[in-house]
Structures are given as C-alpha cells and as structure tokens.
Write a protein that holds these residues in place. Structure first.
Motif, PDB file in Angstrom:
ATOM      1  N   ALA A  22       0.825  -1.203   0.000  1.00  0.00           N
ATOM      2  CA  ALA A  22       0.000   0.000   0.000  1.00  0.00           C
ATOM      3  C   ALA A  22       0.864   1.259   0.000  1.00  0.00           C
ATOM      4  O   ALA A  22       0.567   2.226  -0.716  1.00  0.00           O
ATOM      5  N   LEU A  23       1.933   1.247   0.783  1.00  0.00           N
ATOM      6  CA  LEU A  23       2.836   2.400   0.812  1.00  0.00           C
ATOM      7  C   LEU A  23       3.521   2.608  -0.533  1.00  0.00           C
ATOM      8  O   LEU A  23       3.647   3.737  -1.015  1.00  0.00           O
ATOM      9  N   GLU A  24       3.960   1.529  -1.148  1.00  0.00           N
ATOM     10  CA  GLU A  24       4.609   1.618  -2.453  1.00  0.00           C
ATOM     11  C   GLU A  24       3.649   2.185  -3.501  1.00  0.00           C
ATOM     12  O   GLU A  24       4.022   3.038  -4.304  1.00  0.00           O
ATOM     13  N   ARG A  25       2.400   1.726  -3.479  1.00  0.00           N
ATOM     14  CA  ARG A  25       1.393   2.226  -4.418  1.00  0.00           C
ATOM     15  C   ARG A  25       1.133   3.720  -4.178  1.00  0.00           C
ATOM     16  O   ARG A  25       1.088   4.514  -5.116  1.00  0.00           O
ATOM     17  N   ALA A  26       0.997   4.116  -2.906  1.00  0.00           N
ATOM     18  CA  ALA A  26       0.737   5.522  -2.587  1.00  0.00           C
ATOM     19  C   ALA A  26       1.911   6.410  -2.994  1.00  0.00           C
ATOM     20  O   ALA A  26       1.725   7.494  -3.554  1.00  0.00           O
ATOM     21  N   ARG A  27       3.123   5.963  -2.734  1.00  0.00           N
ATOM     22  CA  ARG A  27       4.307   6.754  -3.106  1.00  0.00           C
ATOM     23  C   ARG A  27       4.421   6.912  -4.616  1.00  0.00           C
ATOM     24  O   ARG A  27       4.852   7.956  -5.102  1.00  0.00           O
ATOM     25  N   SER A  28       4.051   5.882  -5.354  1.00  0.00           N
ATOM     26  CA  SER A  28       4.153   5.958  -6.812  1.00  0.00           C
ATOM     27  C   SER A  28       3.141   6.933  -7.405  1.00  0.00           C
ATOM     28  O   SER A  28       3.313   7.406  -8.525  1.00  0.00           O
ATOM     29  N   GLU A  29       2.086   7.241  -6.659  1.00  0.00           N
ATOM     30  CA  GLU A  29       1.042   8.139  -7.145  1.00  0.00           C
ATOM     31  C   GLU A  29       1.246   9.591  -6.714  1.00  0.00           C
ATOM     32  O   GLU A  29       0.468  10.453  -7.103  1.00  0.00           O
ATOM     33  N   LEU A  30       2.277   9.862  -5.922  1.00  0.00           N
ATOM     34  CA  LEU A  30       2.539  11.230  -5.485  1.00  0.00           C
ATOM     35  C   LEU A  30       2.911  12.093  -6.684  1.00  0.00           C
ATOM     36  O   LEU A  30       3.676  11.660  -7.551  1.00  0.00           O
ATOM     37  N   PRO A  31       2.372  13.311  -6.740  1.00  0.00           N
ATOM     38  CA  PRO A  31       2.720  14.188  -7.850  1.00  0.00           C
ATOM     39  C   PRO A  31       4.193  14.605  -7.796  1.00  0.00           C
ATOM     40  O   PRO A  31       4.766  14.737  -6.721  1.00  0.00           O
ATOM     41  N   ARG A  32       4.772  14.777  -8.968  1.00  0.00           N
ATOM     42  CA  ARG A  32       6.176  15.178  -9.072  1.00  0.00           C
ATOM     43  C   ARG A  32       6.292  16.302 -10.090  1.00  0.00           C
ATOM     44  O   ARG A  32       5.475  16.433 -10.982  1.00  0.00           O
ATOM     45  N   GLY A  33       7.360  17.066  -9.965  1.00  0.00           N
ATOM     46  CA  GLY A  33       7.630  18.116 -10.941  1.00  0.00           C
ATOM     47  C   GLY A  33       6.881  19.400 -10.634  1.00  0.00           C
ATOM     48  O   GLY A  33       6.426  19.639  -9.528  1.00  0.00           O
ATOM     49  N   GLU A  34       6.751  20.212 -11.655  1.00  0.00           N
ATOM     50  CA  GLU A  34       6.112  21.513 -11.522  1.00  0.00           C
ATOM     51  C   GLU A  34       4.594  21.376 -11.669  1.00  0.00           C
ATOM     52  O   GLU A  34       4.101  20.594 -12.483  1.00  0.00           O
ATOM     53  N   SER A  35       3.859  22.132 -10.876  1.00  0.00           N
ATOM     54  CA  SER A  35       2.392  22.110 -10.945  1.00  0.00           C
ATOM     55  C   SER A  35       1.913  22.718 -12.259  1.00  0.00           C
ATOM     56  O   SER A  35       2.530  23.649 -12.788  1.00  0.00           O
ATOM     57  N   LEU A  36       0.823  22.192 -12.748  1.00  0.00           N
ATOM     58  CA  LEU A  36       0.217  22.737 -13.967  1.00  0.00           C
ATOM     59  C   LEU A  36      -0.729  23.885 -13.617  1.00  0.00           C
ATOM     60  O   LEU A  36      -1.294  23.920 -12.525  1.00  0.00           O
ATOM     61  N   VAL A  57       0.980  19.257  -8.724  1.00  0.00           N
ATOM     62  CA  VAL A  57      -0.442  18.958  -8.951  1.00  0.00           C
ATOM     63  C   VAL A  57      -0.752  19.024 -10.448  1.00  0.00           C
ATOM     64  O   VAL A  57      -0.232  19.864 -11.173  1.00  0.00           O
ATOM     65  N   ARG A  58      -1.572  18.084 -10.914  1.00  0.00           N
ATOM     66  CA  ARG A  58      -1.883  17.999 -12.331  1.00  0.00           C
ATOM     67  C   ARG A  58      -3.385  18.065 -12.603  1.00  0.00           C
ATOM     68  O   ARG A  58      -3.792  18.221 -13.748  1.00  0.00           O
ATOM     69  N   LEU A  59      -4.190  17.926 -11.542  1.00  0.00           N
ATOM     70  CA  LEU A  59      -5.638  17.902 -11.713  1.00  0.00           C
ATOM     71  C   LEU A  59      -6.311  18.942 -10.822  1.00  0.00           C
ATOM     72  O   LEU A  59      -5.809  19.253  -9.735  1.00  0.00           O
ATOM     73  N   CYS A  60      -7.464  19.438 -11.265  1.00  0.00           N
ATOM     74  CA  CYS A  60      -8.262  20.322 -10.421  1.00  0.00           C
ATOM     75  C   CYS A  60      -8.893  19.490  -9.301  1.00  0.00           C
ATOM     76  O   CYS A  60      -8.847  18.256  -9.324  1.00  0.00           O
ATOM     77  N   ILE A  61      -9.479  20.147  -8.334  1.00  0.00           N
ATOM     78  CA  ILE A  61     -10.047  19.444  -7.183  1.00  0.00           C
ATOM     79  C   ILE A  61     -11.150  18.483  -7.614  1.00  0.00           C
ATOM     80  O   ILE A  61     -11.216  17.346  -7.145  1.00  0.00           O
ATOM     81  N   LYS A  62     -12.011  18.921  -8.528  1.00  0.00           N
ATOM     82  CA  LYS A  62     -13.126  18.076  -8.982  1.00  0.00           C
ATOM     83  C   LYS A  62     -12.612  16.788  -9.638  1.00  0.00           C
ATOM     84  O   LYS A  62     -13.044  15.686  -9.294  1.00  0.00           O
ATOM     85  N   ARG A  67     -11.064  10.879  -9.392  1.00  0.00           N
ATOM     86  CA  ARG A  67     -10.011   9.867  -9.507  1.00  0.00           C
ATOM     87  C   ARG A  67      -9.840   9.128  -8.179  1.00  0.00           C
ATOM     88  O   ARG A  67      -9.656   7.917  -8.150  1.00  0.00           O
ATOM     89  N   ASP A  68      -9.907   9.878  -7.068  1.00  0.00           N
ATOM     90  CA  ASP A  68      -9.771   9.254  -5.747  1.00  0.00           C
ATOM     91  C   ASP A  68     -10.922   8.288  -5.472  1.00  0.00           C
ATOM     92  O   ASP A  68     -10.718   7.224  -4.890  1.00  0.00           O
TER      93      ASP A  68
END
Length: 88
Positions: A22-36, A57-62, A67-68
């Motif tokens: 679960a930790l590995e999956r969560a870490r792989s989904e963390l956003p990286r780089g510059e926000s859009l 961040v790559r997605l708006c809140i909605k 996705r969540d």
C-alpha cells in the motif's frame, strides 16, 4: 505460536507485506515536478493556492476527487496469503 501449516510470524509477515504494498502504491502516485496551471483532464484553471499547497499537482479538485473515488475501490487483499488462509 504457529498453527497448522503456517510458520511462526507468518501472520505478521502478511500484514507487513500488505502495508508495504500500500505504501509503495501511494508513493508511486505522489505528484512530481512543476504544478500545472490547467487541469490535465478538464482544462479548468487550477487555483494558485492549490498549486502551492500540492507540489506537482496535475488535476483540479473536482477531477482529483473523481479519480480518488475510482481508486478507493482497490482491495487491500494480500495475494501472498499463507496456505492456512487458503484452507479456511
């Protein structure tokens, strides 16, 4: 104390493995780089406060909420179960 086919500590190993997965999956989904500035999916503007609060961040809140919701259906079932768990 082991019971049946399982060795000592088998249950704890299974719990630890599930948590590590679960930790590995969560870490792989963390956003990286510059926000859009605009959402990848709906192209809505992402507020400055969100871009500063969530780096990469790559997605708006909605869209992120949608996705969540889809990902929350992921099972916590550990496929590395012992023979004991398969016999029950």
């Amino acid at each position: 104390m082991a019971g049946g086919w399982s060795k000592d500590g088998a249950v704890q190993e299974q719990i630890d493995s599930t948590i590590e997965d679960a930790l590995e999956r969560a870490r792989s989904e963390l956003p990286r780089g510059e926000s859009l500035e605009y959402c990848e999916e709906c192209e809505a503007e992402i507020p400055q406060a969100r871009r500063e609060a969530v780096k990469g961040v790559r997605l708006c809140i909605k869209c992120q909420s949608e996705r969540d919701k889809q990902r929350s259906s992921v099972s916590g079932y550990n496929r590395r179960g012992s023979k004991d768990s398969q016999l029950r």
